[in-house]
Design a protein around this motif. Sequence first.
Motif, short mmCIF file in Angstrom:
data_model
loop_
_atom_site.label_atom_id
_atom_site.label_comp_id
_atom_site.label_asym_id
_atom_site.label_seq_id
_atom_site.Cartn_x
_atom_site.Cartn_y
_atom_site.Cartn_z
N THR A 85 53.10 86.18 59.64
CA THR A 85 54.40 85.58 59.93
C THR A 85 54.82 84.73 58.74
OG1 THR A 85 53.30 83.72 61.00
CG2 THR A 85 53.95 85.57 62.41
N PRO A 86 56.09 84.31 58.70
CA PRO A 86 56.50 83.45 57.57
C PRO A 86 55.69 82.18 57.45
CG PRO A 86 58.42 84.33 58.72
CD PRO A 86 57.23 84.75 59.53
N GLU A 87 55.12 81.69 58.57
CA GLU A 87 54.32 80.47 58.47
C GLU A 87 53.02 80.69 57.71
OE1 GLU A 87 55.70 81.64 61.11
OE2 GLU A 87 57.13 80.11 61.78
N ALA A 88 52.57 81.97 57.62
CA ALA A 88 51.32 82.24 56.93
C ALA A 88 51.44 82.08 55.42
CB ALA A 88 50.83 83.65 57.27
N TYR A 89 52.70 82.04 54.89
CA TYR A 89 52.89 81.94 53.44
C TYR A 89 53.28 80.53 53.00
CZ TYR A 89 53.00 87.03 53.74
OH TYR A 89 52.68 88.33 53.98
N LYS A 90 53.26 79.57 53.94
CA LYS A 90 53.61 78.21 53.54
C LYS A 90 52.51 77.55 52.72
CE LYS A 90 56.80 77.24 57.33
NZ LYS A 90 57.10 76.35 58.49
N ASN A 91 51.26 77.73 53.15
CA ASN A 91 50.13 77.13 52.43
C ASN A 91 49.17 78.26 52.03
OD1 ASN A 91 51.08 74.45 52.82
ND2 ASN A 91 50.23 74.48 54.91
N PRO A 92 49.49 79.01 51.01
CA PRO A 92 48.60 80.11 50.61
C PRO A 92 47.29 79.59 50.02
CG PRO A 92 50.34 79.83 48.98
CD PRO A 92 50.66 78.89 50.11
N THR A 93 46.26 80.40 50.16
CA THR A 93 44.96 80.03 49.61
C THR A 93 44.97 80.20 48.09
OG1 THR A 93 43.91 80.77 51.65
CG2 THR A 93 42.49 80.49 49.73
N LYS A 94 44.60 79.17 47.40
CA LYS A 94 44.61 79.22 45.95
C LYS A 94 43.38 79.96 45.45
CE LYS A 94 47.16 74.88 45.54
NZ LYS A 94 47.19 73.51 44.94
N PRO A 95 43.51 80.69 44.36
CA PRO A 95 42.35 81.42 43.83
C PRO A 95 41.31 80.45 43.27
CG PRO A 95 44.19 81.57 42.30
CD PRO A 95 44.73 80.91 43.56
N ILE A 96 40.07 80.86 43.36
CA ILE A 96 38.96 80.05 42.85
C ILE A 96 38.73 80.43 41.39
CG2 ILE A 96 36.52 79.47 43.13
CD1 ILE A 96 36.77 80.17 46.07
N LEU A 97 38.99 79.53 40.50
CA LEU A 97 38.83 79.77 39.07
C LEU A 97 37.45 79.31 38.63
CD1 LEU A 97 42.35 78.55 37.84
CD2 LEU A 97 41.62 80.88 38.43
N GLN A 98 36.73 80.20 37.96
CA GLN A 98 35.41 79.87 37.46
C GLN A 98 35.52 78.96 36.25
OE1 GLN A 98 32.71 80.62 38.97
NE2 GLN A 98 33.55 82.07 40.48
N LYS A 99 34.71 77.95 36.22
CA LYS A 99 34.71 77.02 35.10
C LYS A 99 33.28 76.55 34.87
CE LYS A 99 35.89 73.06 38.02
NZ LYS A 99 36.81 71.93 38.22
N GLU A 100 33.07 76.02 33.69
CA GLU A 100 31.75 75.54 33.33
C GLU A 100 31.41 74.27 34.10
OE1 GLU A 100 29.43 76.78 31.48
OE2 GLU A 100 30.54 78.53 30.76
N PRO A 101 30.19 74.19 34.64
CA PRO A 101 29.82 72.97 35.36
C PRO A 101 29.65 71.81 34.40
CG PRO A 101 27.93 74.41 35.15
CD PRO A 101 29.11 75.18 34.63
#
Length: 277
Positions: A85-101
């Motif tokens: 539904t349109p409500e499902a696109y209000k807070n989309p899941t952000k991609p997990i970006l790999q970075k150095e610890p």
Amino acid sequence: MQRSPSAGSLVNAGVQQLSHIPKRATQHGCYMPSWEVPPTDLKPGQTSLTRQVYTEEAKRLEDTYINADRPADSHYGEAIAKILTPEAYKNPTKPILQKEPGAGYGHHGTAHWKSTSHAQHDPNSIAGAVYSRQHGPSYQAANPPTCVGAGVVHSTYSEFHGKYGSDPRDKVHPLAEKMPTFKTMLTVGTAKGTNHIPGYNGHLPMNTNNPHVARVASGANLRSVDKTNLTSQFQVNTLGYSGHVPQDPHNDRGGVKPSRETMMGRSFVEHSLTAFD
């Protein structure tokens, strides 16, 4: 003694702040009018005392009233394609970006990686060895060989008539009084070729490599029919009884008798035939 001019304001303030003042002790058991009964506390999410279950707790409608006149959609469309539904696109899941610890955490780079062979085998184990090519097995073969191979599979024709170049008359002895019965894989575990009566349904072993097992399978010796032990032969209970049977004669009190000490005995009581006389 005169009344203070601020007495009226104090009474009004007490009425506004303390709307309910109990006049009886707790658990008194006396009658209380409705205006003295304390108000009912509301549950979380409840807005009034008169609850409308069908409107407040009902599931949200997924289809409109127009869908009743439309053609039915497929299961894929209802469960997967049109589930968002349109409500499902209000807070989309952000991609997990790999970075150095950070410093001191995790692995930095891949320079310390090793292959499975290098990680499991130490190169110091072959240090100083001389390379040589091996020809043949590294052990001496035993004579006879210790391995056991599968038997030769013959066709049905070769089992009945023999292999090529063999004489079928060698299967029957010249002085034999009757035709022998040839045992095959299809007759293993059956009474064919044995001394048992035709149609014997008792136990017949399939593996007769043991001589004692072969003796039982042949049926040449009669089985013992000793029935002198009456405690093992005579049954005092009804047919099909699978309860406890005492082996010691001191514990034998006869068959099972009707008793009211058990649930079965209390449920199925044998009534007297003269009860209605």
